[in-house]
Design a protein around this motif. Structure first.
Motif, mmCIF file in Angstrom:
data_model
loop_
_atom_site.group_PDB
_atom_site.id
_atom_site.type_symbol
_atom_site.label_atom_id
_atom_site.label_comp_id
_atom_site.label_asym_id
_atom_site.label_seq_id
_atom_site.Cartn_x
_atom_site.Cartn_y
_atom_site.Cartn_z
ATOM 1 N N ARG A 147 0.854 -1.184 0.000
ATOM 2 C CA ARG A 147 0.000 0.000 0.000
ATOM 3 C C ARG A 147 0.892 1.237 0.000
ATOM 4 O O ARG A 147 1.745 1.394 0.880
ATOM 5 C CB ARG A 147 -0.930 -0.006 1.209
ATOM 6 N N LEU A 174 1.145 5.442 -0.186
ATOM 7 C CA LEU A 174 0.542 6.765 -0.045
ATOM 8 C C LEU A 174 1.374 7.755 -0.847
ATOM 9 O O LEU A 174 2.595 7.798 -0.717
ATOM 10 C CB LEU A 174 0.517 7.178 1.422
ATOM 11 N N THR A 186 1.763 11.872 -1.938
ATOM 12 C CA THR A 186 1.390 13.252 -1.654
ATOM 13 C C THR A 186 2.382 14.175 -2.355
ATOM 14 O O THR A 186 3.285 13.737 -3.071
ATOM 15 C CB THR A 186 1.338 13.512 -0.135
ATOM 16 N N ALA A 212 -2.981 5.357 -2.983
ATOM 17 C CA ALA A 212 -3.858 6.396 -2.447
ATOM 18 C C ALA A 212 -3.153 7.732 -2.639
ATOM 19 O O ALA A 212 -1.980 7.878 -2.279
ATOM 20 C CB ALA A 212 -4.165 6.162 -0.975
ATOM 21 N N ALA A 267 -4.222 11.142 6.266
ATOM 22 C CA ALA A 267 -4.295 9.872 5.541
ATOM 23 C C ALA A 267 -4.016 8.689 6.452
ATOM 24 O O ALA A 267 -4.737 7.680 6.428
ATOM 25 C CB ALA A 267 -3.313 9.883 4.377
ATOM 26 N N PHE A 304 -0.085 1.975 5.673
ATOM 27 C CA PHE A 304 0.679 2.082 4.441
ATOM 28 C C PHE A 304 2.063 1.478 4.633
ATOM 29 O O PHE A 304 2.654 1.569 5.705
ATOM 30 C CB PHE A 304 0.800 3.548 4.015
ATOM 31 N N MET A 310 5.632 5.560 1.501
ATOM 32 C CA MET A 310 5.086 6.861 1.144
ATOM 33 C C MET A 310 5.989 7.533 0.134
ATOM 34 O O MET A 310 7.223 7.462 0.249
ATOM 35 C CB MET A 310 4.947 7.751 2.373
#
Length: 261
Positions: free
Chosen positions: A2, A4, A6, A30, A79, A88, A91
Motif C-alpha cells: 500500500r 501513499l 502526496t 492512495a 491519511a 501504508f 510513502m
C-alpha cells in the motif's frame, strides 16, 4: 503493498499523477495532496483551525484521491490517522517541480511530508526533478518506480527518508546514480518591497544565490553532473540517531537497483 502519495505542489500538479501512474502496478495507490500549492512550507501542521478533506475524482483507475485544505504534513497525518483504516507500507512525496537539494530540504514541503511519514515508521521517498520551468517528469517517475521496487525487495526496510533528485534531462543523458550527502544551502531569501497607495507590502523570494561551490559527494554536485542523487536522511540525527548501518543500506539499495541507471 500500500503506497501513499502526496506532494506540496497541489492535487492538480502533473508530477503527482505521473508518479502515481508509474507505481500503479506495484501496489494499491492512495493520493492525498493539498488542494493548492504549498511549496516551501516545510513540516508545518495546521493546529489552530479545522481541516477539510474532499474526496475528488482520481486520474488513476483504482486509486482513491483526496484534496486537503491544509499542508503536505496535514495530508500525511490525515491519511494515516483517519482517512484510511489499513496501514501504508511506503510513502512517496512528489514529483516536485524543482530540485530539493542541500540544506534547503529543511524548508521543503516535499520533504516535510516525507518526514511525517518517517515519524510514523514508514519508509518515505521525496522525489524532485531539477527544474521549475518546463520540468520533465519521465526520468523521475521511472526511477522512483525502480527505487520502490528495490526497497520492497528488502525484507525489513528501515523507516528512512530517501531524498531523490533527478536532473531535468532525458534518460539517455543520465550519467548514473550516486548516494550523496546534503550540500550547503543554494539560496537564501530576498525581500522585495512595494507600495500600493499609502500601504507598503513585502514579497519574500527564495532567490538569493549563495554561490558556494559544492563538495564532492554532495547532492548538488551529483545533479549538476547529470547523476541521479539519493540522499538518506534520518531525522533522528537531532537526537543522536545511529548512522553506522547507512553504508550497508546504500550498498544493498544500489545492488537492488541493478544496472539500468
Amino acid at each position: 503493498m500500500r503506497i501513499l502519495i502526496t506532494n506540496d505542489d497541489g492535487i492538480d500538479a502533473p508530477g503527482i499523477w505521473r508518479v502515481a501512474e508509474a507505481l500503479q502496478d506495484l501496489g494499491e495507490i492512495a493520493v492525498v495532496a493539498p488542494d493548492r500549492d504549498q511549496s516551501g512550507i516545510g513540516t508545518a501542521r495546521t493546529l489552530l483551525q479545522v481541516l477539510r478533506a474532499d474526496n475528488v475524482a482520481s486520474r488513476l483507475d483504482g486509486a482513491v484521491a483526496y484534496a486537503i485544505q491544509g499542508t503536505p504534513a496535514d495530508c500525511v497525518i490525515l491519511a494515516i490517522e483517519e482517512l484510511f483504516e489499513e496501514p501504508f507500507d511506503l510513502m512517496v512525496s512528489g514529483i516536485n517541480a524543482g530540485a530539493n537539494l542541500g540544506l534547503d530540504v529543511l524548508a521543503s514541503g516535499t520533504l516535510g511530508a516525507a518526514f511525517h511519514g518517517y515519524f510514523r515508521s514508514i519508509p518515505s521517498i521525496a522525489v524532485s526533478t531539477a527544474s521549475v520551468r518546463d520540468p520533465s517528469y519521465e526520468v523521475a517517475a521511472q526511477f522512483t518506480r525502480d527505487l520502490v521496487d528495490a526497497i520492497s525487495r528488502d525484507p525489513s526496510p528501515q523507516p528512512l527518508v530517501y531524498n531523490v533528485n533527478t536532473p531535468n534531462v532525458t534518460a539517455d543523458k543520465i550519467e548514473g546514480v550516486e548516494m550523496t550527502n546534503l550540500g550547503p544551502r543554494a539560496f537564501l531569501e530576498n525581500v522585495e518591497k512595494g507600495t500600493v497607495g499609502p500601504r507598503t507590502h513585502y514579497w519574500i523570494r527564495h532567490n538569493k544565490p549563495l554561490g558556494e561551490d559544492p563538495a564532492e559527494g554532495t547532492d548538488i554536485l551529483a545533479v549538476r553532473n547529470n547523476r541521479i542523487s539519493i540522499t538518506l536522511i534520518d531525522p533522528a540525527f537531532l537526537s543522536g540517531g545511529d548512522r553506522q548501518s547507512w553504508p550497508e543500506i546504500s550498498e544493498t539499495l544500489l545492488k537492488n537497483l541493478g544496472t539500468r541507471w
